[in-house]
Scaffold this active site. Sequence first.
Site, PDB file in Angstrom:
ATOM      1  N   TRP A 112       0.864  -1.187   0.000  1.00  0.00           N
ATOM      2  CA  TRP A 112       0.000   0.000   0.000  1.00  0.00           C
ATOM      3  C   TRP A 112       0.902   1.238   0.000  1.00  0.00           C
ATOM      4  CZ3 TRP A 112      -2.060   2.839   4.696  1.00  0.00           C
ATOM      5  CH2 TRP A 112      -3.094   3.710   4.339  1.00  0.00           C
ATOM      6  N   ASP A 134      -0.320  -5.493   9.330  1.00  0.00           N
ATOM      7  CA  ASP A 134      -1.369  -4.554   8.957  1.00  0.00           C
ATOM      8  C   ASP A 134      -2.566  -5.394   8.536  1.00  0.00           C
ATOM      9  OD1 ASP A 134      -3.009  -2.613   7.932  1.00  0.00           O
ATOM     10  OD2 ASP A 134      -1.619  -1.908   6.379  1.00  0.00           O
ATOM     11  N   ALA A 167      -6.321  -4.881   7.526  1.00  0.00           N
ATOM     12  CA  ALA A 167      -7.340  -3.865   7.214  1.00  0.00           C
ATOM     13  C   ALA A 167      -8.578  -4.465   6.564  1.00  0.00           C
ATOM     14  CB  ALA A 167      -6.736  -2.801   6.296  1.00  0.00           C
ATOM     15  N   LYS A 180     -13.211  -0.948   6.672  1.00  0.00           N
ATOM     16  CA  LYS A 180     -13.827  -1.770   5.634  1.00  0.00           C
ATOM     17  C   LYS A 180     -14.836  -2.744   6.204  1.00  0.00           C
ATOM     18  CE  LYS A 180     -10.275  -0.090   3.192  1.00  0.00           C
ATOM     19  NZ  LYS A 180      -9.184   0.739   3.700  1.00  0.00           N
TER      20      LYS A 180
HETATM   21  C1  LMR Z   1      -6.959   1.952  -0.599  1.00  0.00           C
HETATM   22  O1  LMR Z   1      -5.902   1.304  -0.604  1.00  0.00           O
HETATM   23  O2  LMR Z   1      -7.524   2.305  -1.649  1.00  0.00           O
HETATM   24  C2  LMR Z   1      -7.603   2.299   0.709  1.00  0.00           C
HETATM   25  O3  LMR Z   1      -6.876   1.767   1.761  1.00  0.00           O
HETATM   26  C3  LMR Z   1      -7.877   3.735   0.844  1.00  0.00           C
HETATM   27  C4  LMR Z   1      -6.661   4.579   1.033  1.00  0.00           C
HETATM   28  O4  LMR Z   1      -6.663   5.341   1.999  1.00  0.00           O
HETATM   29  O5  LMR Z   1      -5.732   4.512   0.229  1.00  0.00           O
END
Ligand code: LMR
Length: 394
Positions: free
Chosen positions: A127, A208, A210, A243
Amino acid sequence: MFAQLKEQPADKILALMAAYRADPRDDKVDLGVGVYKDASGNTPVMRAVKAAERRILAEQDSKAYTGLAGDPAFGAAMKSLVLADSVDHAHVAAVATPGGTGAIRQALELIKRAAPKATVWISDPTWPNHPSIINYLGMKSQSYRYFDSETRGVDYIGMLTDLGAMLPGDVVLLHGCCHNPTGANLTMAQWDGLIKLIKEKSAVPFIDIAYQGFGDGLEEDSAATRKVVSAFDNVLIAASCSKNFGIYRERTGILMARCKDADETAITQQNLAFLNRQNYSFPPDHGARIVTTILNDPELRADWEAELEETRNGMLALRKQLADELRRMSNSDRFDFLADHRGMFSRLGTTPEMVEKLRADFGIYMVGDSRMNIAGLNADTVPVLAQAIIKAGI
Ligand code: LMR
């Protein structure tokens, strides 16, 4: 003063959100930001969340501060949801945070205080906010191979090889389930091998999580996290409620730190509370209260779990439909990986040029690394996407 400010790089995911909004085409398809959408393209408030909010509205008689760690009842409920009985909860320090991002930020700050020389190992890809926050805090990081662009699965050998270079005290950031952005995940046997390596290297796992409940189920999705937590004296766990409770804008998350013993737990708890105080003082409460209300009420909890299951099964059905369409249209099995991936995202595994072509020619928005938000699809747009992928020549 402000004239001295330098322009900041745009966050790729958020920039894509803005570009999609500005596109006047009626038939555009948004597979960008990771937000769940139902068949009509809405991000609904979950039934149990509405019910919990009504109850809070009726019963809450004060908005006075909670505590620096947030409401202890939230901490207890989240320890049970994520960690279950994998560890003695008395040995887990925890603070409520503004969303999962807040938990990641606090975890990194804690690492910086406890082990300033540690390198944080992050998956390639991960991410984008992971490296962004690490760089912002001036911490050292290294990436480890994760995604096999041929199979679109995990490059497990590459991962273990790269992590073999970890030094004692280094931290390895892992996605507990539903890897973002690839959708490719380790098997439980692979987690065992990884745990063995992390132990050999005397490194510290940082998980992590999520998307618990978006992959194979609430219990299944936390199984790897629980395995890791039971195997080490020190583990950091950043969990998000955005989420699985659909409360994105309420900013509800928690940072948990599994500690060796009571003394270590007390000092870690004290440091986490200190960090909350420095950054925002008391963490937000409304979302945490919703979550606690749901988790502690058998009826609301059952309804929440049922709706989460509907959501999860809906995403699985879309994955299967997309893989089937592409199998038919391409006359090959080269897109079957889409049905094997789990969670909200799948990395299609194509070039930025192709991603741009999909946007320009077909109004399909996905992140530049070809991450698609599967929950942005519905039964009608799956064939549209499949056709665009084939027509673009991917
Ligand atoms: C994403 O990866 O799209 C989500 O976790 C939202 C974000 O804050 O990036």
